[in-house]
Scaffold this motif. Structure first.
Motif, mmCIF file in Angstrom:
data_model
loop_
_atom_site.group_PDB
_atom_site.id
_atom_site.type_symbol
_atom_site.label_atom_id
_atom_site.label_comp_id
_atom_site.label_asym_id
_atom_site.label_seq_id
_atom_site.Cartn_x
_atom_site.Cartn_y
_atom_site.Cartn_z
ATOM 1 N N ARG A 144 13.383 9.654 -19.487
ATOM 2 C CA ARG A 144 13.530 9.902 -18.048
ATOM 3 C C ARG A 144 14.238 8.712 -17.423
ATOM 4 N N LEU A 145 14.911 8.984 -16.311
ATOM 5 C CA LEU A 145 15.583 7.904 -15.605
ATOM 6 C C LEU A 145 14.499 7.089 -14.884
ATOM 7 N N MET A 146 14.116 5.964 -15.453
ATOM 8 C CA MET A 146 13.041 5.184 -14.867
ATOM 9 C C MET A 146 13.488 4.614 -13.520
ATOM 10 N N GLY A 147 12.564 4.582 -12.562
ATOM 11 C CA GLY A 147 12.919 4.123 -11.214
ATOM 12 C C GLY A 147 13.467 5.243 -10.359
ATOM 13 N N PHE A 148 13.507 6.471 -10.970
ATOM 14 C CA PHE A 148 13.964 7.638 -10.194
ATOM 15 C C PHE A 148 12.840 8.663 -10.089
ATOM 16 N N GLY A 149 12.803 9.358 -8.997
ATOM 17 C CA GLY A 149 11.815 10.426 -8.811
ATOM 18 C C GLY A 149 10.533 9.895 -8.206
ATOM 19 N N HIS A 150 9.807 10.789 -7.588
ATOM 20 C CA HIS A 150 8.545 10.394 -6.953
ATOM 21 C C HIS A 150 7.759 11.653 -6.632
ATOM 22 N N ARG A 151 6.434 11.571 -6.762
ATOM 23 C CA ARG A 151 5.604 12.723 -6.475
ATOM 24 C C ARG A 151 5.720 13.141 -5.002
ATOM 25 N N VAL A 152 5.863 12.139 -4.122
ATOM 26 C CA VAL A 152 5.868 12.470 -2.688
ATOM 27 C C VAL A 152 7.280 12.426 -2.111
ATOM 28 N N ALA A 173 0.509 -7.642 -5.165
ATOM 29 C CA ALA A 173 0.812 -7.130 -3.812
ATOM 30 C C ALA A 173 -0.100 -5.966 -3.448
ATOM 31 N N ARG A 174 -0.325 -5.061 -4.410
ATOM 32 C CA ARG A 174 -1.081 -3.843 -4.139
ATOM 33 C C ARG A 174 -2.572 -4.085 -3.948
ATOM 34 N N THR A 175 -3.035 -5.268 -4.308
ATOM 35 C CA THR A 175 -4.469 -5.580 -4.171
ATOM 36 C C THR A 175 -4.942 -5.440 -2.738
ATOM 37 N N PRO A 218 12.089 4.741 1.216
ATOM 38 C CA PRO A 218 12.563 3.723 2.171
ATOM 39 C C PRO A 218 12.430 2.305 1.624
ATOM 40 N N ARG A 219 11.504 2.124 0.703
ATOM 41 C CA ARG A 219 11.322 0.782 0.125
ATOM 42 C C ARG A 219 12.490 0.434 -0.796
ATOM 43 N N ALA A 220 13.056 1.475 -1.430
ATOM 44 C CA ALA A 220 14.178 1.229 -2.363
ATOM 45 C C ALA A 220 15.388 0.715 -1.595
ATOM 46 N N ASP A 272 0.843 -1.203 0.000
ATOM 47 C CA ASP A 272 0.000 0.000 0.000
ATOM 48 C C ASP A 272 0.872 1.244 0.000
ATOM 49 N N HIS A 273 0.314 2.349 -0.492
ATOM 50 C CA HIS A 273 1.152 3.557 -0.533
ATOM 51 C C HIS A 273 0.309 4.821 -0.592
ATOM 52 N N GLU A 274 -0.594 4.963 0.391
ATOM 53 C CA GLU A 274 -1.408 6.194 0.508
ATOM 54 C C GLU A 274 -2.265 6.392 -0.739
HETATM 55 C C1 SDX Z 1 5.405 4.445 -8.315
HETATM 56 O O1 SDX Z 1 2.438 7.716 -6.058
HETATM 57 C C2 SDX Z 1 2.981 6.619 -5.570
HETATM 58 O O2 SDX Z 1 3.019 6.415 -4.378
HETATM 59 C C3 SDX Z 1 3.527 5.665 -6.620
HETATM 60 C C4 SDX Z 1 4.282 4.443 -6.081
HETATM 61 C C5 SDX Z 1 3.355 3.515 -5.300
HETATM 62 O O3 SDX Z 1 3.882 2.735 -4.484
HETATM 63 O O4 SDX Z 1 2.137 3.507 -5.586
HETATM 64 O O5 SDX Z 1 5.347 4.857 -5.243
HETATM 65 C C6 SDX Z 1 4.860 3.605 -7.211
HETATM 66 O O6 SDX Z 1 4.687 4.748 -9.234
HETATM 67 C C7 SDX Z 1 6.833 4.969 -8.206
HETATM 68 C C8 SDX Z 1 7.215 5.917 -9.395
HETATM 69 C C9 SDX Z 1 7.605 5.043 -10.587
HETATM 70 N N1 SDX Z 1 7.802 5.892 -11.789
HETATM 71 C C10 SDX Z 1 9.046 6.073 -12.310
HETATM 72 O O7 SDX Z 1 10.089 5.665 -11.808
HETATM 73 C C11 SDX Z 1 9.030 6.833 -13.644
HETATM 74 C C12 SDX Z 1 10.130 7.916 -13.624
HETATM 75 N N2 SDX Z 1 9.685 8.955 -12.675
HETATM 76 C C13 SDX Z 1 8.976 10.090 -13.203
HETATM 77 O O8 SDX Z 1 8.169 9.840 -14.296
HETATM 78 C C14 SDX Z 1 8.409 10.989 -12.104
HETATM 79 O O9 SDX Z 1 9.382 11.141 -11.181
HETATM 80 C C15 SDX Z 1 7.138 10.571 -11.398
HETATM 81 C C16 SDX Z 1 6.026 10.276 -12.350
HETATM 82 C C17 SDX Z 1 7.361 9.384 -10.533
HETATM 83 C C18 SDX Z 1 6.720 11.748 -10.510
HETATM 84 O O10 SDX Z 1 6.361 12.776 -11.358
HETATM 85 P P1 SDX Z 1 5.891 14.202 -10.777
HETATM 86 O O11 SDX Z 1 5.682 14.172 -9.325
HETATM 87 O O12 SDX Z 1 4.764 14.672 -11.631
HETATM 88 O O13 SDX Z 1 7.150 15.062 -10.949
HETATM 89 P P2 SDX Z 1 7.524 15.782 -12.268
HETATM 90 O O14 SDX Z 1 7.339 14.849 -13.410
HETATM 91 O O15 SDX Z 1 6.811 17.088 -12.288
HETATM 92 O O16 SDX Z 1 9.085 16.009 -12.083
HETATM 93 C C19 SDX Z 1 9.556 17.123 -11.391
HETATM 94 C C20 SDX Z 1 10.795 17.512 -12.169
HETATM 95 C C21 SDX Z 1 10.526 17.706 -13.655
HETATM 96 O O17 SDX Z 1 11.466 18.657 -14.112
HETATM 97 P P3 SDX Z 1 10.949 20.217 -14.322
HETATM 98 O O18 SDX Z 1 9.773 20.149 -15.266
HETATM 99 O O19 SDX Z 1 10.552 20.670 -12.936
HETATM 100 O O20 SDX Z 1 12.138 20.911 -14.899
HETATM 101 O O21 SDX Z 1 11.767 16.448 -12.093
HETATM 102 C C22 SDX Z 1 12.002 15.931 -13.394
HETATM 103 C C23 SDX Z 1 10.864 16.393 -14.293
HETATM 104 O O22 SDX Z 1 11.324 16.530 -15.619
HETATM 105 N N3 SDX Z 1 12.001 14.467 -13.255
HETATM 106 C C24 SDX Z 1 12.853 13.644 -13.846
HETATM 107 C C25 SDX Z 1 12.483 12.356 -13.404
HETATM 108 N N4 SDX Z 1 11.431 12.434 -12.573
HETATM 109 C C26 SDX Z 1 11.132 13.742 -12.488
HETATM 110 N N5 SDX Z 1 13.876 13.866 -14.697
HETATM 111 C C27 SDX Z 1 14.553 12.764 -15.112
HETATM 112 N N6 SDX Z 1 14.278 11.485 -14.727
HETATM 113 C C28 SDX Z 1 13.240 11.260 -13.874
HETATM 114 N N7 SDX Z 1 12.969 10.010 -13.482
#
Ligand code: SDX
Length: 434
Positions: free
Chosen positions: A304-312, A392-394, A318-320, A233-235
């Motif tokens: 984009r660098l997949m597996g990097f970044g997060h909205r929150v 798992a998320r179910t 911590p899971r990583a 789960d994740h909020e």
């Molecule tokens: C999950 O919400 C949850 O809790 C999800 C999750 C869960 O357990 O349910 O945690 C599971 O979905 C994890 C996230 C998996 N996704 C990825 O790894 C895909 C790569 N990440 C990105 O697409 C992005 O980071 C998101 C979608 C995860 C978050 O996007 P946001 O919050 O809308 O942030 P954003 O896209 O507005 O990024 C902010 C900035 C941007 O630059 P600027 O426009 O401000 O100049 O950071 C940059 C983005 O371009 N950025 C990245 C990046 N992620 C964000 N740049 C390069 N590589 C990245 N991965």
């Protein structure tokens, strides 16, 4: 219970337009401004695309502190649950709010076990798919079809039916997922074995064949169980919000979970684990990492660098960290400590975390960065990675769905908009158009 915590006054400059709005606080985390009367009193909506600053509900299930990299399930830190608990116990905790006693855990395990088989006629659904169909497409279709089989647990107003549907969903997801994999191979479906725990049962249905004994590797079973815990789960993430929104219309639980699966499939969400592995295989060697880091920073490049970044999380997910540790344990046990993809991932992580762009934008590895490497080493094809996430998320989706239905404030979700289209105009007959 949330409690009143004063008010804020919203005033429109240059007018006498103003409104006083209540502020509410929870047990921990940001307070909220209750804007329910904003439109009635001031004639305006709020605007928050992606809901980055919008609380859609009150919840007691999961708390995330993105700045500190904290994740609590009913108050228990994810690190402790991953280390000390197991998926059955965490499932009970998410659904009921407390850790089970030994007797409660045994009863819960038995209740789930009694629903692990699917209706035998459900197997015919698989034959409608191409063998090379993406298993997430199969999951969306077959899970949605469950509401055509279990009419005795679709009345969401009957607490007993909600309980039965909850057990059915949690119990049948591994069976349905393993069947999707077996179907893709042309191998026979393997029935659940109820003397096995949740993770062992899933591995057995995935990898055993009727013609020879299958030995469950305890290290892999423990890793599978821990991976399930980390994804439980994740909020109010995108797929959980989808399940809540679908449920708010009174849709049956099977249809709501199918909607959640569909949303999770996206590469920005649960599909990222599959995308990470594809990215690592595309990068190929450590010397190409700088080229891809450069691309990730280039606004004109969709990469984009997949597996990097997060909205929150604006800190390490911590899971990583738990996933990375598990990755080393599994690869060591399998004698794959020299796995090139793991070395590449660690180099990529190190370079990214030292790069100004990633530091400034607070981009850290998330739960998906290492999971694909472990799952591939365990024998799962990358097309199954998001399916495992859905399995798992179910339990999280079900816990949130039940909480929503029991919420006295719950009503159908119906966001508004800022309209930018044409104002009223009269119809023009085709003969007189330009
Ligand atoms: C999950 O919400 C949850 O809790 C999800 C999750 C869960 O357990 O349910 O945690 C599971 O979905 C994890 C996230 C998996 N996704 C990825 O790894 C895909 C790569 N990440 C990105 O697409 C992005 O980071 C998101 C979608 C995860 C978050 O996007 P946001 O919050 O809308 O942030 P954003 O896209 O507005 O990024 C902010 C900035 C941007 O630059 P600027 O426009 O401000 O100049 O950071 C940059 C983005 O371009 N950025 C990245 C990046 N992620 C964000 N740049 C390069 N590589 C990245 N991965």
């Amino acid at each position: 219970m949330s409690k009143g915590d004063g008010t804020v006054t919203l005033a429109e400059s240059g007018t006498k337009n103003a409104v006083e709005l209540p502020v509410m606080s929870g047990t921990v985390g940001p307070r909220v401004i209750d804007i329910q009367k904003l439109y009635g009193d001031m004639g305006v909506f709020t605007y928050d695309p992606g809901f980055a600053a919008t609380a859609s509900c009150q919840s007691r299930i999961t708390y995330i502190d993105g700045e500190e990299g904290v994740l609590l399930h009913r108050g228990y830190p994810i690190e402790q649950l991953a280390e000390e608990s197991d998926f059955t116990e965490v499932s009970y905790l998410l659904l009921n709010g407390e850790l089970p006693t030994a007797a409660e855990k045994m009863q819960f395990q038995n209740d789930v076990a009694r629903h692990t088989m699917v209706h035998e006629q459900l197997t015919t659904f698989y034959r409608g798919f191409r063998r090379d169909a993406h298993p997430m497409a199969v999951m969306v279709g077959v899970v949605g079809a469950l509401s055509a089989f279990y009419h005795d647990s679709t009345d969401i107003n009957d607490p007993h039916q909600r309980t039965v549907a909850s057990f059915r969903m949690i119990a049948k997801m591994p069976t349905i997922a393993a069947m999707a994999y077996k179907y893709s191979l042309g191998q026979p479906f393997i029935y659940p074995q109820n003397h096995l725990n949740y993770a062992e049962n899933f591995l057995n249905m995935m990898f055993s064949v009727p013609c020879e004994p299958y030995r469950i590797n305890p290290v892999l079973a423990k890793a599978m169980d821990r991976i399930f815990i980390l994804h439980a789960d994740h909020e109010q993430n995108a797929s959980t919000s989808t399940v809540r929104l679908a449920g708010s219309s009174g849709a049956n639980p099977f249809a709501c979970i199918a909607a959640g699966i569909a949303c999770l499939w996206g590469p920005a969400h649960g599909g990222a684990n599959e995308a990470v592995l594809k990215m690592l295989e595309e990068i190929g060697t450590v010397d190409r990492v700088p080229e891809y880091i450069k691309r990730a920073k280039d606004k004109n490049d969709p990469f984009r660098l997949m597996g990097f970044g997060h909205r929150v999380y604006k800190n390490y997910d911590p899971r990583a960290k738990v996933m990375q540790r598990t990755c080393h344990e599994v690869l060591d046990d399998l004698g794959l400590h020299d796995e090139p993809l793991l070395k590449l991932a660690m180099k990529l992580e190190r370079i990214a975390l030292e790069d100004e762009y990633f530091i400034e934008k607070k981009l850290y590895p998330n739960v998906d960065f290492y999971s694909g490497i472990i799952l591939r080493a365990m024998g799962f094809p990358s097309s199954m990675f998001t399916v495992l996430f859905a399995v798992a998320r179910t339990v999280g989706w079900i816990a949130q769905w039940n909480e929503m239905i029991a919420d006295p404030q719950q009503r159908i979700g119906r966001p508004r908009q800022l309209y930018l289209g044409p104002t009223r105009r009269d119809y023009v007959p085709i003969g007189t158009r330009g």
